[in-house]
Design an enzyme around this catalytic site. Structure first.
Site, PDB file in Angstrom:
ATOM      1  N   CYS A  12       1.394  -1.418   0.340  1.00 25.93           N
ATOM      2  CA  CYS A  12       0.143   0.159  -0.312  1.00 25.93           C
ATOM      3  C   CYS A  12       0.986   1.088  -0.081  1.00 25.93           C
ATOM      4  CB  CYS A  12      -0.616   0.424   1.217  1.00 25.93           C
ATOM      5  SG  CYS A  12       0.199  -0.163   2.948  1.00 25.93           S
ATOM      6  N   HIS A  40       6.782  -7.044   6.771  1.00 32.79           N
ATOM      7  CA  HIS A  40       5.710  -8.498   7.504  1.00 32.79           C
ATOM      8  C   HIS A  40       6.784  -9.076   6.124  1.00 32.79           C
ATOM      9  CE1 HIS A  40       5.675  -8.483  11.105  1.00 32.79           C
ATOM     10  NE2 HIS A  40       4.924  -7.609  11.282  1.00 32.79           N
ATOM     11  N   HIS A  75       3.849   1.645  10.444  1.00 32.99           N
ATOM     12  CA  HIS A  75       2.976   1.164  11.443  1.00 32.99           C
ATOM     13  C   HIS A  75       2.809   2.230  12.763  1.00 32.99           C
ATOM     14  CE1 HIS A  75       1.782  -3.006  10.049  1.00 32.99           C
ATOM     15  NE2 HIS A  75       3.058  -2.966  10.966  1.00 32.99           N
ATOM     16  N   CYS A  97       2.536   6.476   8.810  1.00 36.04           N
ATOM     17  CA  CYS A  97       1.711   6.310   7.403  1.00 36.04           C
ATOM     18  C   CYS A  97       1.570   7.582   7.767  1.00 36.04           C
ATOM     19  CB  CYS A  97       0.977   4.973   7.128  1.00 36.04           C
ATOM     20  SG  CYS A  97      -0.389   5.389   6.299  1.00 36.04           S
ATOM     21  N   GLU A 127       0.266  -1.798  15.359  1.00 37.16           N
ATOM     22  CA  GLU A 127       0.104  -0.396  14.869  1.00 37.16           C
ATOM     23  C   GLU A 127      -1.047   0.184  16.302  1.00 37.16           C
ATOM     24  OE1 GLU A 127      -2.584   0.317  11.613  1.00 37.16           O
ATOM     25  OE2 GLU A 127      -3.606   1.421  12.760  1.00 37.16           O
ATOM     26  N   THR A 165      -6.169   0.866  11.469  1.00 35.33           N
ATOM     27  CA  THR A 165      -6.658   0.771  10.316  1.00 35.33           C
ATOM     28  C   THR A 165      -7.312  -0.316   9.358  1.00 35.33           C
ATOM     29  OG1 THR A 165      -4.029   0.591   9.129  1.00 35.33           O
ATOM     30  CG2 THR A 165      -5.003   2.616   9.833  1.00 35.33           C
ATOM     31  N   CYS A 193      -8.276   2.535   6.176  1.00 39.02           N
ATOM     32  CA  CYS A 193      -7.646   2.910   5.782  1.00 39.02           C
ATOM     33  C   CYS A 193      -7.902   2.027   4.463  1.00 39.02           C
ATOM     34  CB  CYS A 193      -6.177   2.837   5.552  1.00 39.02           C
ATOM     35  SG  CYS A 193      -5.371   2.618   4.116  1.00 39.02           S
ATOM     36  N   ASN A 223      -3.658 -10.472   5.950  1.00 36.98           N
ATOM     37  CA  ASN A 223      -4.666  -9.726   4.900  1.00 36.98           C
ATOM     38  C   ASN A 223      -4.434 -10.727   3.402  1.00 36.98           C
ATOM     39  OD1 ASN A 223      -2.645  -8.469   3.124  1.00 36.98           O
ATOM     40  ND2 ASN A 223      -1.668  -8.078   5.032  1.00 36.98           N
ATOM     41  N   SER A 265       2.537  -7.085   2.120  1.00 37.24           N
ATOM     42  CA  SER A 265       3.597  -7.051   2.158  1.00 37.24           C
ATOM     43  C   SER A 265       4.327  -7.197   1.192  1.00 37.24           C
ATOM     44  CB  SER A 265       4.161  -7.535   3.682  1.00 37.24           C
ATOM     45  OG  SER A 265       3.147  -8.690   4.052  1.00 37.24           O
TER      46      SER A 265
HETATM   47 FE1  F3S Z   1      -1.293   0.794   4.216  1.00 41.38          FE
HETATM   48 FE2  F3S Z   1      -1.005   3.450   5.308  1.00 41.38          FE
HETATM   49 FE3  F3S Z   1      -3.314   2.289   4.776  1.00 41.38          FE
HETATM   50  S1  F3S Z   1       0.431   1.919   6.012  1.00 41.38           S
HETATM   51  S2  F3S Z   1      -3.009   0.233   4.794  1.00 41.38           S
HETATM   52  S3  F3S Z   1      -2.143   3.200   3.620  1.00 41.38           S
HETATM   53  S4  F3S Z   1      -3.133   3.179   6.927  1.00 41.38           S
END
Ligand code: F3S
Length: 282
Positions: A12, A40, A75, A97, A127, A165, A193, A223, A265
């Site tokens: 991401c 990860h 995180h 982030c 996080e 998130t 997010c 995920n 990841s």
């Molecule tokens: Fe990635 Fe930031 Fe969203 S680390 S999952 S863009 S909160």
């Protein structure tokens, strides 16, 4: 036969930004550390280690450092970590982030204003540990409906609810509803997010059309597992692999569309390798 890669596959925005920064920093002659693995993914961490980047596994390891630059991963971390870095005179490269930083700011401000903070998320996730640290009063972490039902606060408390998130939106809504029914004075910041949701939505759409789906990601990556389950629900022939080496693909002639997606990841390099392999060999 067509090979289609889901657009939101892999890193991401926040993770890409942090990983790129680490690669940029290894080009300098500074001693580089990351506070926890930057992503990860064993392959990435190993390749960075070979370039001299060391992972600090915990606070003690950070406290033992005498020099160097410490990169904070996407995180984020609680404020104490910044304080240790500063006290030790180390350089801090903060790659939290911005979406996570926004949660830190909300939690700090609302707790200073006297609100009780509730974080919807996994209490063991780094996080969430980071977010928790930004509350000036003790924050409560809620992960299940049962925990939400058991939550008690004094009648006049004002509550601010935020979310990890990557938490599932539907589950978040259900938990918030439990709080609303309790009649507390609450404000809710939906801090989920959409990178995760986008990735899942695209994977699912692709899986409904594909004859074969390949999901790439670490075996410990929750995920990626979720992506795999979603794809499998729509496409029986779904493969879960970590790298190209795991792929034992058998494609009958009838296959018209192979879809590829990857967990948050999984580096681009691995995705490209798999994609090229399928394109060239089938
Ligand atoms: Fe990635 Fe930031 Fe969203 S680390 S999952 S863009 S909160």
């Amino acid at each position: 036969m067509e090979v289609v890669l889901a657009k939101a596959a892999g890193f991401c925005f926040g993770v890409k930004r942090a990983v790129d920064k680490v690669y940029e920093q290894v080009e300098t002659d500074k001693k580089i550390y990351t506070y926890g693995p930057v992503v990860h993914n064993e392959e990435v961490v190993k390749s960075l280690e070979e370039k001299g980047v060391q992972v600090l596994q915990n606070r003690e390891a950070l406290e033992a450092l005498e020099e160097g630059s410490v990169i904070i991963r996407a995180h984020g971390v609680p404020p104490e970590i910044y304080q240790i870095i500063e006290k030790k005179g180390l350089e801090c490269i903060d790659m939290t982030c911005p979406f996570v930083k926004r949660i830190h700011n909300i939690v700090q401000k609302e707790s200073e204003d006297g609100k009780q903070i509730v974080i919807i998320g996994d209490p063991k996730h780094p996080e969430v540990e980071g977010i928790r640290g930004w509350s000036v009063t003790p924050a409560t972490v809620i992960e299940t409906p049962e925990e939400a039902r058991n939550f008690k606060a004094s009648e006049d408390s004002k509550i601010c609810i935020v979310s990890q998130t990557t938490f599932n939106y539907k589950k978040f809504q259900d938990l918030v509803e439990i709080f609303q029914k309790k009649g507390y004075d609450i404000i809710v910041a939906n801090t989920i997010c959409n990178a995760t949701e986008e990735r899942q939505k695209e994977a699912l759409e692709l899986a409904t059309k594909a004859d074969v789906m390949i999901v790439i990601g670490g075996t410990h990556s929750s995920n990626t597992r979720k992506l795999y389950e979603l794809c499998k629900s729509e496409c029986e022939n779904t493969y879960y692999i970590q790298t190209l080496a795991d792929l034992q693909l058998e494609l009958p002639n009838s296959v018209e569309l192979v879809g590829i997606t990857a967990g948050a990841s999984t580096p681009n390099k691995i995705i490209e390798e798999v994609q090229n392999y399928v394109r060239i060999n089938f």
